[in-house]
Scaffold this motif. Structure first.
Motif, mmCIF file in Angstrom:
data_model
loop_
_atom_site.group_PDB
_atom_site.id
_atom_site.type_symbol
_atom_site.label_atom_id
_atom_site.label_comp_id
_atom_site.label_asym_id
_atom_site.label_seq_id
_atom_site.Cartn_x
_atom_site.Cartn_y
_atom_site.Cartn_z
ATOM 1 N N GLU A 1 -8.185 -0.220 -5.270
ATOM 2 C CA GLU A 1 -9.434 -0.371 -6.011
ATOM 3 C C GLU A 1 -10.216 -1.614 -5.617
ATOM 4 N N VAL A 2 -9.538 -2.622 -5.117
ATOM 5 C CA VAL A 2 -10.229 -3.870 -4.779
ATOM 6 C C VAL A 2 -10.796 -3.841 -3.365
ATOM 7 N N ASP A 3 -10.538 -2.787 -2.625
ATOM 8 C CA ASP A 3 -10.994 -2.724 -1.236
ATOM 9 C C ASP A 3 -12.405 -2.150 -1.148
ATOM 10 N N LYS A 4 -13.160 -2.651 -0.179
ATOM 11 C CA LYS A 4 -14.531 -2.183 0.026
ATOM 12 C C LYS A 4 -14.550 -0.718 0.441
ATOM 13 N N TYR A 5 -13.535 -0.305 1.208
ATOM 14 C CA TYR A 5 -13.458 1.075 1.691
ATOM 15 C C TYR A 5 -12.347 1.793 0.932
ATOM 16 N N VAL A 6 -12.516 1.893 -0.364
ATOM 17 C CA VAL A 6 -11.462 2.416 -1.225
ATOM 18 C C VAL A 6 -11.103 3.860 -0.870
ATOM 19 N N GLY A 7 -12.092 4.648 -0.464
ATOM 20 C CA GLY A 7 -11.818 6.034 -0.110
ATOM 21 C C GLY A 7 -10.890 6.156 1.087
ATOM 22 N N LEU A 8 -11.129 5.341 2.126
ATOM 23 C CA LEU A 8 -10.271 5.377 3.306
ATOM 24 C C LEU A 8 -8.864 4.884 2.986
ATOM 25 N N VAL A 9 -8.776 3.829 2.163
ATOM 26 C CA VAL A 9 -7.464 3.299 1.806
ATOM 27 C C VAL A 9 -6.661 4.348 1.047
#
Length: 272
Positions: A109-117
Motif C-alpha cells: 500500500e505504501v508503494d507508488k506502483y501498488v498495482g504492480l507490487v
C-alpha cells in the motif's frame, strides 16, 4: 550422480555467497552519500566475477558433454526427485516463496506502483504453491500436460512482472550502477525458469536449462545485498533455492551414453 550434483551446486552456492559479499562491498564503497556512483574498481569486479562464474558453469557443461552424459528430455525422467528429502526441500522453498509474497502484499500500500507490487505478490504466491506440486508431478505423473505447462510458466510471469516493476520504479534513476542489478536479476531468473518450463512444454534443452539454473541462482543471491521490501528478499532467496534444487535434480538424473535423437511432431505451444 549425487556426488557430482553436490560438487556442482557447492560451486553455485559458493559463487552466490561471494557475489553477495562483492555487491555489498560495491554498495558500501562505490557510492557516495548522495547515492551517486563514484569511480571504483568494485563496479568492474562485479561484472568480471559474473563473467568468471558463467565461464566456470560452461566448463562444467562442456565436461558433461565430453564424458557423454545427457539428460532425458521427458518431463518425468528429467525432473524425477523421489525421496523424503526432496519432498521436504521443495515444500520448504514453496512456503518461503509464499511467505515472501504475503509480506510483500501487506507492504504494497505504501508503494507508488501498488498495482504492480500486488501483481508480483500474487504471482509469487501462485509460484510458491505450484513449484512443489510440479516437482511432485514429475514423480507421479499426476498432472495433465496443460497443468504442467501452466505451473512451469507461473515463475516466468512472476519475474516478468518483477522486471516491469523494477523498470518503472527506476525510470527516473540516472545512476545505472545502482539499478542495473535490479533489471538484470529478474531477466536472468525469468530466462532460467523459462528454460525449466521447456521440460513441461516438451522442448527441453539440457545445456541451456542447467546454465540458466546455475547463473540465475547466482544472480538472485547477488541481488540480496541490495535494499528492497523484505517480502521481495524472501522471494529472491526462495527463487535461488528453487533454481539450485532444479539443477541438483537435473544433475542427479543425468544418463551415460549417446542421447537418442527423436523427431518432434509438435512443439510446446501446440501442446499448451
Amino acid at each position: 550422480m549425487q556426488k557430482k550434483a553436490l560438487e556442482i551446486n557447492l560451486y553455485v552456492v559458493g559463487a552466490g555467497a561471494f557475489a553477495v559479499f562483492l555487491r555489498w562491498l560495491e554498495d558500501q564503497l562505490a557510492f557516495n552519500e548522495l547515492g551517486l556512483a563514484d569511480r571504483s574498481v568494485f563496479h568492474a569486479l562485479a561484472v568480471l566475477f559474473l563473467a568468471a562464474a558463467a565461464f566456470v558453469f560452461l566448463r562444467f557443461l562442456n565436461r558433461m558433454r565430453e564424458e557423454g552424459q545427457y539428460l532425458p528430455e521427458a518431463f518425468g525422467d528429467a525432473l524425477r526427485n523421489e525421496g523424503r528429502l526432496f519432498r521436504d526441500i521443495r515444500w520448504a522453498l514453496g512456503v518461503l516463496m509464499c511467505l515472501g509474497a504475503v509480506a510483500l502484499f501487506a507492504a504494497s500500500e505504501v508503494d507508488k506502483y501498488v498495482g504492480l507490487v500486488r501483481a508480483v505478490a500474487i504471482l509469487g504466491l501462485l509460484t510458491g504453491v505450484s513449484y512443489p506440486l510440479l516437482l511432485g508431478a514429475a514423480n507421479t505423473g499426476s498432472m495433465r500436460s496443460w497443468q504442467q505447462c501452466l505451473c512451469g510458466m507461473l515463475p516466468v510471469l512472476l519475474f516478468a512482472a518483477w522486471l516491469l516493476y523494477s523498470y518503472r520504479s527506476n525510470s527516473i534513476n540516472s545512476v545505472a550502477w545502482a539499478y542495473a542489478l535490479d533489471i538484470f536479476t529478474p531477466i536472468a531468473a525469468m530466462l532460467a525458469f523459462f528454460r525449466m518450463a521447456g521440460f513441461a512444454f516438451g522442448s527441453a534443452n539440457m545445456r541451456r536449462s542447467m546454465f540458466g539454473a546455475m547463473f540465475g541462482a547466482v544472480m538472485c543471491m547477488m541481488a540480496l545485498a541490495d535494499e528492497r521490501y523484505m517480502g521481495m528478499q524472501l522471494m529472491l532467496a526462495a527463487a535461488a533455492g528453487m533454481l539450485v534444487l532444479y539443477n541438483w535434480i537435473m544433475v542427479c538424473n543425468l544418463k551415460q551414453g549417446k542421447i537418442r535423437q527423436k523427431r518432434r511432431t509438435e512443439d510446446g505451444f501446440e501442446r499448451l
